[in-house]
Design a protein around this motif. Sequence first.
Motif: not given
Length: 110
Positions: A87-88, A91-94, A96-99
Amino acid sequence: MAALPSPLRVCRGILKELRAIQGPSYKQSLAYSYVMDQFRRNKITGERYCRAQQEAHHASHTYLCLLASTRNHLALHNLYHSKGERSPDEVAGLVGLKLPTQPGGKGWEK
């Protein structure tokens, strides 16, 4: 070129990698007996110091680097490529980001 670690340290490193690959029964493998035979055969004695011993030491250090790099590559491959479609959010967590979420609650966010 950087200085090579001692032959004993290289031998222990290779045996550690073999243990990680084959488990506790690594001492019965052909790879273990070959590594130990090669290190015993190329040991420096008082009357023998030649270029072949240095080449064998360099080759063993290169082999240790190959074993460690292969183990690290497999660990990274299993971590990032083994789950298929993600899920997006995952992928963002991989990386180091947060949607972002919509402030005020528009009803479409979770």
